[in-house]
Design an enzyme around this catalytic site. Structure first.
Site, PDB file in Angstrom:
ATOM      1  N   HIS A   1       0.815  -1.219   0.000  1.00 34.55           N
ATOM      2  CA  HIS A   1       0.000   0.000   0.000  1.00 34.55           C
ATOM      3  C   HIS A   1       0.851   1.273   0.000  1.00 34.55           C
ATOM      4  O   HIS A   1       0.299   2.372  -0.125  1.00 34.55           O
ATOM      5  CB  HIS A   1      -0.926   0.026   1.217  1.00 34.55           C
ATOM      6  CG  HIS A   1      -1.964  -1.041   1.229  1.00 34.55           C
ATOM      7  ND1 HIS A   1      -2.813  -1.278   0.166  1.00 34.55           N
ATOM      8  CD2 HIS A   1      -2.297  -1.962   2.183  1.00 34.55           C
ATOM      9  CE1 HIS A   1      -3.619  -2.292   0.452  1.00 34.55           C
ATOM     10  NE2 HIS A   1      -3.315  -2.729   1.663  1.00 34.55           N
TER      11      HIS A   1
ATOM     12  N   ASP B   1      -2.815 -10.535  -2.616  1.00 31.24           N
ATOM     13  CA  ASP B   1      -3.334 -10.124  -1.322  1.00 31.24           C
ATOM     14  C   ASP B   1      -4.832  -9.833  -1.427  1.00 31.24           C
ATOM     15  O   ASP B   1      -5.343  -9.482  -2.503  1.00 31.24           O
ATOM     16  CB  ASP B   1      -2.589  -8.872  -0.866  1.00 31.24           C
ATOM     17  CG  ASP B   1      -2.850  -8.480   0.568  1.00 31.24           C
ATOM     18  OD1 ASP B   1      -2.065  -8.871   1.431  1.00 31.24           O
ATOM     19  OD2 ASP B   1      -3.839  -7.766   0.817  1.00 31.24           O
TER      20      ASP B   1
ATOM     21  N   HIS C   1      -6.311  -7.279  -0.381  1.00 27.75           N
ATOM     22  CA  HIS C   1      -6.468  -5.854  -0.674  1.00 27.75           C
ATOM     23  C   HIS C   1      -5.659  -5.480  -1.906  1.00 27.75           C
ATOM     24  O   HIS C   1      -4.565  -5.997  -2.126  1.00 27.75           O
ATOM     25  CB  HIS C   1      -5.989  -5.017   0.510  1.00 27.75           C
ATOM     26  CG  HIS C   1      -6.620  -5.372   1.810  1.00 27.75           C
ATOM     27  ND1 HIS C   1      -6.113  -6.368   2.635  1.00 27.75           N
ATOM     28  CD2 HIS C   1      -7.707  -4.874   2.437  1.00 27.75           C
ATOM     29  CE1 HIS C   1      -6.871  -6.463   3.719  1.00 27.75           C
ATOM     30  NE2 HIS C   1      -7.844  -5.575   3.630  1.00 27.75           N
TER      31      HIS C   1
ATOM     32  N   ASP D   1      -4.310 -13.196   3.108  1.00 28.17           N
ATOM     33  CA  ASP D   1      -5.548 -12.760   3.763  1.00 28.17           C
ATOM     34  C   ASP D   1      -6.789 -12.972   2.908  1.00 28.17           C
ATOM     35  O   ASP D   1      -7.896 -12.639   3.334  1.00 28.17           O
ATOM     36  CB  ASP D   1      -5.463 -11.310   4.239  1.00 28.17           C
ATOM     37  CG  ASP D   1      -4.810 -10.375   3.244  1.00 28.17           C
ATOM     38  OD1 ASP D   1      -4.399 -10.826   2.168  1.00 28.17           O
ATOM     39  OD2 ASP D   1      -4.687  -9.168   3.558  1.00 28.17           O
TER      40      ASP D   1
END
Length: 342
Positions: A157, A192, A194, A281
């Protein structure tokens, strides 16, 4: 498979982060590293501390202003009488123009949300996390078929001068740029839960690094403002960015189908090497609960990614405390090892 990790990476331990207007315990905790280390050792793999390649690999991705901020902000914040951790309370609407002198202004400028508090130990931890990614990239540059960087804190991120979502330095981007010194084209694949918005932002206008991400649909999920299918890159990078957003609750079959689309695009790009942002995740057991992948689904993912036959640096991203956290990593790596025979 070489595995890299430095115990200093566990020193970063924020107490809380702000979500939905409430202070909650930060889920990006040092115990994550312990779970991942156990999973690696269960496969019979040894763990090596990375060397120190210095600031140059970090500065190849991140601005000098930002690196200086991460290195010095906690001390400056404490001089103001600030809280234990650096947390922003103001953010610019636009980030062009004035660069504040005040530590409060700089915290708002460089910390994109309240999920990236800076502690007294953050700089050393994220510096060593980045060196872990460099070490994996260097192993691949040196001829290893695959190497694993147990990066913690994660990085995908983080943009060139902006932290967010538990991420400070973009380990995957640092690894990809390191590999570019050997290969004309490099691909990044983010699995991931996200979207890897920082990685996308860093390479968005470049055609030499393909960025591909499959993730929970940001219309409903963090990071919200990036990761949509229409984002294809810009300028020389037009067509070198592929996002595959998935509806919340997507089951394993849908996730693997999206992975196949991602792998076909990577094969068409014909890169010399691959960097995988390895978040686990997407697991059905993960506390974020966005997608529904089983441990055996991660085996299939590892097998399919390894079957590309590319020199590959695996860079750890997310995956949070659950009974199956270590198992998901173990199963992914086992799928890779079965396929590459190493």
């Amino acid at each position: 498979m070489k595995v890299f990790f430095d115990p200093i990476q566990k020193a970063h331990a924020p107490e809380t982060f702000l979500v939905s207007g409430m202070w909650r315990p930060c889920p990006e905790v040092p115990e994550r590293a312990d779970r991942f280390l156990a999973a690696v050792r269960d496969l019979g793999l040894s763990v090596t501390a990375p060397g120190d390649a210095g600031m140059a690999p970090l500065a190849a991705i991140h601005t000098a202003e930002y690196l200086d901020f991460l290195r010095t902000i906690h001390a400056r914040w404490q001089d103001l009488g600030g809280s234990r951790d650096v947390l922003p309370n103001v953010h610019p609407v636009g980030r062009e123009g004035c660069y504040p002198r005040s530590p409060v202004g700089r915290a708002g400028y460089h910390l994109g949300d309240t999920a990236c508090p800076v502690t007294a130990e953050t700089w050393e931890a994220v510096y060593r996390s980045a060196q872990t990614a460099v070490a994996a990239a260097d192993a691949v540059r040196g001829g290893d078929r695959v190497a694993y960087a147990l990066c913690r804190p994660p990085g995908h991120h983080a943009a060139a001068d902006l932290a967010g979502g538990f991420c400070y330095l973009n380990n995957a981007a640092i690894a990809a740029q390191r590999l570019r010194s050997v290969y004309d084209r490099v691909a990044t694949l983010d699995i991931d839960l996200h979207h890897g918005n920082g990685t996308q932002n860093i390479f968005y206008q470049r055609g030499d690094v393909l960025t591909v991400s499959l993730h929970a649909d940001p219309m409903d999920f963090y990071p919200f403002f990036w990761g949509h299918a229409a984002e294809r890159g810009a300028g020389p990078g037009l067509g070198a960015n592929l996002n595959l957003p998935l509806a919340l609750g997507t089951e394993e079959a849908g996730w693997l189908a999206a992975l196949d689309v991602a792998l076909a695009r990577i094969a068409a790009f014909a890169p010399g090497a691959l960097v995988v942002s390895l978040g686990v995740d997407a697991s059905a057991a993960d506390p974020f609960g966005g997608l529904r992948v089983s441990p055996e689904g991660f085996v299939a993912a590892g097998q399919r990614i390894a079957a590309l036959g590319l020199p590959t640096a695996l860079v750890q991203e997310g995956g949070y405390l659950s009974d199956s956290l270590g198992l998901c990593l173990n199963r992914f790596l086992s799928g890779v090892l079965e396929t590459v025979g190493a």
